[in-house]
Structure formats: structure tokens, C-alpha cells
Scaffold this motif. Structure first.
Motif, mmCIF file in Angstrom:
data_model
loop_
_atom_site.group_PDB
_atom_site.id
_atom_site.type_symbol
_atom_site.label_atom_id
_atom_site.label_comp_id
_atom_site.label_asym_id
_atom_site.label_seq_id
_atom_site.Cartn_x
_atom_site.Cartn_y
_atom_site.Cartn_z
ATOM 1 N N ALA A 163 -6.453 29.620 76.922
ATOM 2 C CA ALA A 163 -5.217 29.765 75.951
ATOM 3 C C ALA A 163 -5.643 29.290 74.618
ATOM 4 N N GLU A 164 -5.168 30.125 73.770
ATOM 5 C CA GLU A 164 -5.883 29.950 72.439
ATOM 6 C C GLU A 164 -4.409 29.738 71.327
ATOM 7 N N ARG A 165 -3.279 30.655 71.477
ATOM 8 C CA ARG A 165 -2.251 30.331 70.672
ATOM 9 C C ARG A 165 -1.165 30.974 71.359
ATOM 10 N N PHE A 166 -0.006 30.458 70.964
ATOM 11 C CA PHE A 166 1.402 30.936 71.602
ATOM 12 C C PHE A 166 2.526 31.542 70.676
ATOM 13 N N PHE A 167 2.974 32.510 70.850
ATOM 14 C CA PHE A 167 3.945 33.128 70.121
ATOM 15 C C PHE A 167 5.356 33.454 70.848
ATOM 16 N N PHE A 168 6.391 33.564 69.696
ATOM 17 C CA PHE A 168 7.824 33.862 70.347
ATOM 18 C C PHE A 168 8.052 34.725 69.622
ATOM 19 N N GLU A 169 8.880 35.957 70.478
ATOM 20 C CA GLU A 169 9.666 37.127 70.015
ATOM 21 C C GLU A 169 11.096 36.572 69.978
ATOM 22 N N MET A 170 11.636 36.465 68.692
ATOM 23 C CA MET A 170 12.986 36.014 68.640
ATOM 24 C C MET A 170 14.110 36.840 68.054
ATOM 25 N N LYS A 171 15.292 36.816 68.497
ATOM 26 C CA LYS A 171 16.088 37.574 68.046
ATOM 27 C C LYS A 171 17.537 36.746 67.413
ATOM 28 N N ARG A 172 18.374 37.627 66.558
ATOM 29 C CA ARG A 172 19.532 36.984 66.107
ATOM 30 C C ARG A 172 20.683 38.121 66.086
ATOM 31 N N ASP A 173 22.081 37.637 66.641
ATOM 32 C CA ASP A 173 22.976 38.438 66.682
ATOM 33 C C ASP A 173 23.630 38.567 65.344
ATOM 34 N N LEU A 174 23.709 39.857 64.899
ATOM 35 C CA LEU A 174 24.172 39.936 63.523
ATOM 36 C C LEU A 174 25.571 39.992 63.446
ATOM 37 N N SER A 175 26.283 39.890 64.300
ATOM 38 C CA SER A 175 27.852 39.684 64.425
ATOM 39 C C SER A 175 28.186 38.277 64.213
ATOM 40 N N GLN A 176 27.395 37.488 64.396
ATOM 41 C CA GLN A 176 27.574 36.049 63.765
ATOM 42 C C GLN A 176 27.633 35.838 62.238
ATOM 43 N N PRO A 177 28.344 34.919 61.676
ATOM 44 C CA PRO A 177 28.356 34.774 60.311
ATOM 45 C C PRO A 177 26.706 34.769 59.671
ATOM 46 N N ILE A 178 26.630 35.415 58.749
ATOM 47 C CA ILE A 178 25.613 35.313 57.748
ATOM 48 C C ILE A 178 25.561 34.931 56.436
ATOM 49 N N PRO A 179 25.067 33.752 56.339
ATOM 50 C CA PRO A 179 25.175 32.978 54.821
ATOM 51 C C PRO A 179 24.971 34.085 53.570
ATOM 52 N N GLU A 180 25.837 33.638 52.778
ATOM 53 C CA GLU A 180 25.340 34.480 51.472
ATOM 54 C C GLU A 180 24.286 33.979 50.743
ATOM 55 N N PRO A 181 23.209 35.053 50.520
ATOM 56 C CA PRO A 181 21.755 34.748 49.848
ATOM 57 C C PRO A 181 22.042 34.161 48.347
ATOM 58 N N VAL A 182 21.297 33.210 48.077
ATOM 59 C CA VAL A 182 21.374 32.776 46.693
ATOM 60 C C VAL A 182 19.647 32.479 46.702
ATOM 61 N N LEU A 183 19.123 33.046 45.586
ATOM 62 C CA LEU A 183 17.762 32.999 45.374
ATOM 63 C C LEU A 183 17.612 32.106 44.384
ATOM 64 N N PRO A 184 16.344 31.210 44.497
ATOM 65 C CA PRO A 184 15.953 30.154 43.547
ATOM 66 C C PRO A 184 16.171 30.938 42.076
ATOM 67 N N ALA A 185 16.396 29.924 41.188
ATOM 68 C CA ALA A 185 16.603 30.512 39.898
ATOM 69 C C ALA A 185 15.394 31.188 39.312
ATOM 70 N N GLY A 186 15.373 32.189 38.623
ATOM 71 C CA GLY A 186 14.550 33.013 37.910
ATOM 72 C C GLY A 186 13.989 33.963 38.839
ATOM 73 N N LEU A 187 14.452 34.295 40.110
ATOM 74 C CA LEU A 187 13.725 35.265 40.960
ATOM 75 C C LEU A 187 15.049 36.335 41.143
ATOM 76 N N GLU A 188 14.530 37.343 41.548
ATOM 77 C CA GLU A 188 15.647 38.434 41.881
ATOM 78 C C GLU A 188 14.993 39.507 42.895
ATOM 79 N N ILE A 189 15.972 40.092 43.573
ATOM 80 C CA ILE A 189 15.342 41.195 44.427
ATOM 81 C C ILE A 189 15.591 42.603 43.659
ATOM 82 N N ARG A 190 14.530 43.456 43.802
ATOM 83 C CA ARG A 190 14.897 44.744 43.100
ATOM 84 C C ARG A 190 14.364 45.855 44.040
#
Length: 337
Positions: A163-190
Motif C-alpha cells: 500500500a502506498e496511498r489512500f483516497f476518499f471519494e466524498m459527497k455532500r447533500d446539496l439540500s442542506q444549507p450552503i453558506p454564501e460565498p465571500v471571496l478574499p478582497a481583490g478576487l472575483e469569479i468571471r
């Protein structure tokens, strides 16, 4: 290549004596549908929720590095029907500068434990030794398997892999609350434009140099990425600092897989942040933005894969964002004498 050399090349050194069994090389485009169906049969039998298509296989196998399909792919047939195939290739690992000799394979569940897997692994190792013989660097064999494939683990253990390395496959229920994204100052999503593709690709390669197992990206890899049937930049969340890519999540939806499995997943993967912009909360906020986008596209779960020992503590980041364990997989290795 004459007939005798072809026969020698595709004759595993430990072939079992089973009536109707023969080995051959890659037969061209028609093999992609056969390989896709074989993978899906194996995954159903092993309880793995992954599916592929001939289109995906064709795109992936048209853009390979250090792999010659005419010499590096072995098929096993029983009375003319494909029951197994295996493929080998190599890459140089960025961090260690080792040569990694990879091999993967699939064997129909009805034909397991009859010596075919042993024969194909022996062929893999023989072919890889030939391919990397002239590369003057440390070399290892590497393969990987899911927790639903105990036969693969047993086979590798039997042949001296560890054995060399271990990995997880993970999932997240999107019906649960999702925080409002707030990017660091000076960054933007385009929105992503075609002119950004190469810059995003190069930024992703640079960011992943810090990760285990990284190999430098290639032009073949880039072209395969562009031509993937799942390539959809409208799903991506890319953060910019002026004209520099700071970080990204290249979200993807595998519609064919979801249709067969009766689910609605979106993959928040790959996730990466370049060094100058790390430890400022960018990754977590890109995750929240991605979750919201996937939910708008009708997805019910967000999923990703993570190296358990990621040095940037990615596992904790994902747990804090609400992801939970879904499946495990491992990589195993063995030194090449």
C-alpha cells in the motif's frame, strides 16, 4: 510487425490453459465499445457507481502519453468475446523524479480466479520493464483499485506490492444549507471564455505540483481535456486576481452515469489554489459557489475525491464544508528490479 513477433508480444508469460482463451493486441476503434461495456460489467459486479462510454474511451485513448496502443494494450478473449483487457504506460513524478510504471486492467467477473489476472499482470510487468529500461532514474510499478475490488488487492499483494496511498471519494447533500460565498478582497469569479482555456490549464498544472503523484501536463493531455465529452466551462468557478488565475474548481456533470444510476450528482473536482493565494479562504468559498451552481443545475449531491494525506489539509477543508465519506480507493506500488 510480422506474425511471429506479434504472437510473442501478446503472449503472457504465465498464460493459463483454458480452452477458447486467446490473447491479442488492440484491434482499433471497434474495441472502445467492447472495453466500455467490460468496464461497466465489472463495476456493476463490484458495486462501483462509475460508468463509462465508448465516446469517453475513444477520447481518453486518443490522447495518451508514453503509451502505444498497438504495443501497450493486451486483450483476453474467450471464444472471440472480450473478457479482459489491460494497459500500461509510464510517467515521471514531479516531486520524487521517479519513473512510475502504471498498469490498469479489467477482468469479467465470470472469468476471475482462473489464472487470467496473474497472466495479464505478468505481461504488464514484462512490457513495462521493456518500456522503461533505458530511463536512468528510480522506477516503481504502480496500480490502484477501489475498496469494492478485493481481488485486485489480493493479486497485488501476492506479487509483492505494498500500500502506498489512500483516497476518499466524498459527497455532500446539496439540500442542506450552503453558506454564501465571500471571496478574499481583490478576487472575483468571471465567466470562462475560450481565450482562457490554456491559462486555466497551465495554472491548474502549476497548483498541482505540490500534490502527491503529480506529473507535468502535456500537449496530449491538454487536447484530450478540450475534446472530452464532459468539457463544460459554463460549470467552472475560476477566481481571478486581475489577469492572474488565483484558483479554480472545474466542476463537471457525468450525465450518462447519472442516468444509468438514477442519481443527480455534480463533481466539484478538481479543486486547486495557486501558492500566492492560499490560506485566505479562497478554496472553501469556491466550493460554496460551486455547490450553489450545481444546485441550480438540478444536482442533489456534490462529490469529489481527495488524497487522505494531502499536505494542504484538503480532507479537513472538505469535511468542514459538509462532505462525508462515500467510498475508498488505494494505490499500491512495487520497486522495479
Amino acid at each position: 510487425m510480422n506474425a511471429s513477433k506479434t504472437q510473442n508480444l501478446f503472449s503472457p508469460p504465465q498464460s493459463p490453459a483454458l480452452p477458447g482463451l486467446r490473447f491479442r493486441g488492440f484491434a482499433g476503434d471497434d474495441d472502445f465499445a467492447r472495453m466500455a461495456e467490460l468496464i461497466n460489467v465489472c463495476n456493476r459486479a463490484d458495486g462501483l457507481d462509475e460508468r463509462t462510454t465508448a465516446e469517453e474511451m475513444r477520447n481518453n485513448y486518443t490522447h495518451l502519453d508514453n503509451c502505444d496502443l498497438d504495443r501497450d494494450l493486451l486483450v483476453a478473449e474467450m471464444d472471440g468475446e472480450m473478457i479482459a483487457y489491460t494497459r500500461v504506460w509510464w510517467a515521471e513524478e514531479t516531486e520524487t523524479e521517479r519513473i512510475i510504471a502504471y498498469h490498469i486492467g479489467n477482468l469479467h467477473p465470470e472469468w476471475r480466479r482462473k489464472g487470467i489476472g496473474n497472466a495479464m499482470l505478468a505481461w504488464n510487468q514484462q512490457r513495462l520493464r521493456e518500456k522503461v529500461a533505458d530511463l536512468d532514474k528510480p522506477k516503481i510499478f504502480r496500480s490502484f483499485f477501489d475498496e469494492g475490488q478485493p481481488g485486485d488487492k489480493a493479486l497485488l499483494q501476492q506479487h509483492g506490492y505494498q500500500a502506498e496511498r489512500f483516497f476518499f471519494e466524498m459527497k455532500r447533500d446539496l439540500s442542506q444549507p450552503i453558506p454564501e460565498p465571500v471571496l478574499p478582497a481583490g478576487l472575483e469569479i468571471r465567466p470562462v471564455e475560450e481565450a482562457h482555456y490554456r491559462q486555466i490549464w497551465d495554472a491548474k498544472d502549476e497548483a498541482f505540483r505540490d500534490h502527491w503523484g503529480h506529473s507535468p501536463s502535456t500537449e496530449e493531455g491538454y487536447q484530450g481535456w478540450l475534446s472530452s465529452p464532459h468539457f463544460d466551462p459554463s460549470l467552472w468557478q475560476v477566481a481571478w486576481d486581475g489577469d492572474q488565475v488565483a484558483g479554480m474548481i472545474l466542476n463537471v456533470i457525468f450525465h450518462n452515469e447519472d442516468e444509468e444510476l438514477g442519481r443527480k450528482w455534480g463533481w466539484t473536482d478538481p479543486i486547486c489554489v495557486r501558492r500566492p493565494w492560499r490560506r485566505r479562504g479562497l478554496a472553501s468559498n469556491l466550493i460554496y459557489a460551486s455547490m450553489r451552481l450545481l444546485k441550480e443545475h438540478g444536482r442533489e449531491w456534490a462529490a469529489l475525491a481527495v488524497d487522505v494525506d494531502n499536505p494542504l489539509k484538503a480532507l479537513k477543508l472538505y469535511e468542514d464544508a459538509g462532505y462525508t465519506l462515500h467510498a475508498r480507493f488505494e494505490t499500491w506500488q512495487k520497486a522495479i528490479d
